[in-house]
Design a protein around this motif. Structure first.
Motif, short mmCIF file in Angstrom:
data_model
loop_
_atom_site.label_atom_id
_atom_site.label_comp_id
_atom_site.label_asym_id
_atom_site.label_seq_id
_atom_site.Cartn_x
_atom_site.Cartn_y
_atom_site.Cartn_z
N GLU A 203 42.73 30.69 40.11
CA GLU A 203 41.37 30.79 39.57
C GLU A 203 40.30 30.39 40.58
OE1 GLU A 203 43.08 26.78 38.26
OE2 GLU A 203 43.75 28.87 38.47
N ARG A 206 39.29 33.58 44.51
CA ARG A 206 38.21 34.54 44.71
C ARG A 206 36.86 33.83 44.63
NH1 ARG A 206 39.02 39.83 44.41
NH2 ARG A 206 36.96 40.15 43.49
N ARG A 207 35.95 34.19 45.52
CA ARG A 207 34.69 33.46 45.64
C ARG A 207 33.87 33.50 44.36
NH1 ARG A 207 29.25 33.98 48.30
NH2 ARG A 207 28.79 31.88 49.07
N GLU A 208 33.77 34.67 43.73
CA GLU A 208 32.95 34.78 42.53
C GLU A 208 33.45 33.85 41.44
OE1 GLU A 208 34.38 37.23 44.10
OE2 GLU A 208 32.78 38.52 44.89
N GLN A 209 34.75 33.87 41.22
CA GLN A 209 35.32 33.03 40.18
C GLN A 209 35.25 31.55 40.58
OE1 GLN A 209 39.15 34.39 38.93
NE2 GLN A 209 39.26 33.03 37.14
N ARG A 210 35.39 31.30 41.87
CA ARG A 210 35.32 29.93 42.36
C ARG A 210 33.93 29.34 42.10
NH1 ARG A 210 37.45 30.77 47.09
NH2 ARG A 210 35.56 31.09 48.31
N GLU A 212 31.81 30.25 39.81
CA GLU A 212 31.66 30.03 38.37
C GLU A 212 32.33 28.73 37.95
OE1 GLU A 212 33.22 33.37 36.30
OE2 GLU A 212 31.75 34.80 37.11
N THR A 213 33.52 28.48 38.49
CA THR A 213 34.24 27.26 38.14
C THR A 213 33.50 26.02 38.64
OG1 THR A 213 36.34 28.47 38.28
CG2 THR A 213 36.46 26.06 38.37
#
Length: 221
Positions: A203, A206-210, A212-213
Motif C-alpha cells: 500500500e 506507489r507514490r499516489e497511494q503513499r 494518501e496514506t
C-alpha cells in the motif's frame, strides 16, 4: 522580513542531457582504480562457462559483476542484498555497474557459481595493488609499500616470501567470501530466498497511494 533565498531544488526536474557516470566521482576514487585493474585481468575462466548463443534474456556481463562484487567486499559490504541496495543508492556502485541493477539473487548466484575463479581474481587484484605500493584496498590491509620496496631493492621477492604472501592473501580472500556466504544465508533465513527485506508494504509502494496514506496518518496526529 526578507525571505532567505535558496538554490533551486526540484526533485522531479528532468535533465536535458544525461550525465556521464564519469562525472559522478572524483578521478582518484577507489571504484575507478578497481575497475581499471579488473579490465586488465583474464576473465576467460568465467566467460567460458556461458556457452554460445544467448536464448531469452541476456545475462549481465561478468566484468560488471566481478567489479561490483570485488569492490563491495573490499569496502566491507559482504551481503548480496546490501550490494543490490547500493546499486540503487550509491554512486560508486552505480558507476561500476554503468547504472545497471542486477538483483541480489543474481549477485549471490554468480558468486557461488564462480567461487574459485572469483577468489583467484580477487587475489590477483590484491597482488597488483601490493605491487603498485598500496597500503590497503578499501578495508583490506596490504602492506604494499614494503612489498614494493623489497621488490625494488632485490628486483624480485624471494620465492619463499612470494609463496607465503600469496597464501596470506588467499586466506584473506577466502575469509571475505565466507563472510559473504554467511551473510546471504542469514538474510535468506530472515527474509526468504526471493525477498530483499527492505521492500515497502504494497500500500506504500506507489507514490499516489503513499501520499494518501501519509496525509491520512497526518490528519489524525
Amino acid at each position: 522580513m526578507t525571505m532567505r533565498t535558496f538554490r533551486s531544488y526540484d526533485p522531479d526536474e528532468l535533465w536535458l542531457l544525461p550525465p556521464s557516470p564519469r562525472d559522478w566521482l572524483p578521478e582518484d576514487h577507489l571504484a575507478y582504480f578497481l575497475a581499471d585493474v579488473v579490465e586488465e585481468l583474464n576473465l576467460q575462466p568465467i566467460l567460458a562457462t556461458y556457452g554460445g548463443v544467448t536464448r531469452g534474456t541476456a545475462p549481465y556481463h561478468p566484468q560488471l559483476l566481478v567489479k561490483v562484487l570485488l569492490y563491495a567486499y573490499a569496502v566491507g559490504i559482504p551481503a548480496s542484498r546490501q550490494i543490490a541496495r547500493k546499486l540503487e543508492e550509491d554512486v560508486a556502485f552505480r558507476v561500476l555497474a554503468a547504472n545497471q541493477r542486477p538483483d541480489f539473487r543474481t549477485l549471490s548466484d554468480f558468486r557461488m557459481q564462480h567461487l574459485p575463479a572469483l577468489a583467484d581474481l580477487f587475489v590477483q587484484v590484491l597482488q597488483l595493488c601490493q605491487r603498485a605500493g598500496m597500503v590497503k584496498l578499501g578495508h583490506i590491509a596490504l602492506d604494499g609499500t614494503k612489498v614494493k620496496a623489497n621488490a625494488s631493492k632485490h628486483k624480485a621477492m624471494s620465492y619463499g616470501r612470494m609463496v607465503t604472501e600469496e597464501a596470506r592473501l588467499q586466506a584473506e580472500v577466502a575469509a571475505l567470501l565466507k563472510q559473504a556466504e554467511a551473510a546471504d544465508a542469514r538474510d535468506d533465513a530472515a527474509y526468504g530466498p526471493d525477498r530483499r527485506g527492505d521492500e515497502l508494504p504494497a500500500e506504500l509502494a506507489r507514490r499516489e497511494q503513499r501520499l494518501e496514506t501519509i496525509q491520512a496518518a497526518k490528519a489524525v496526529l
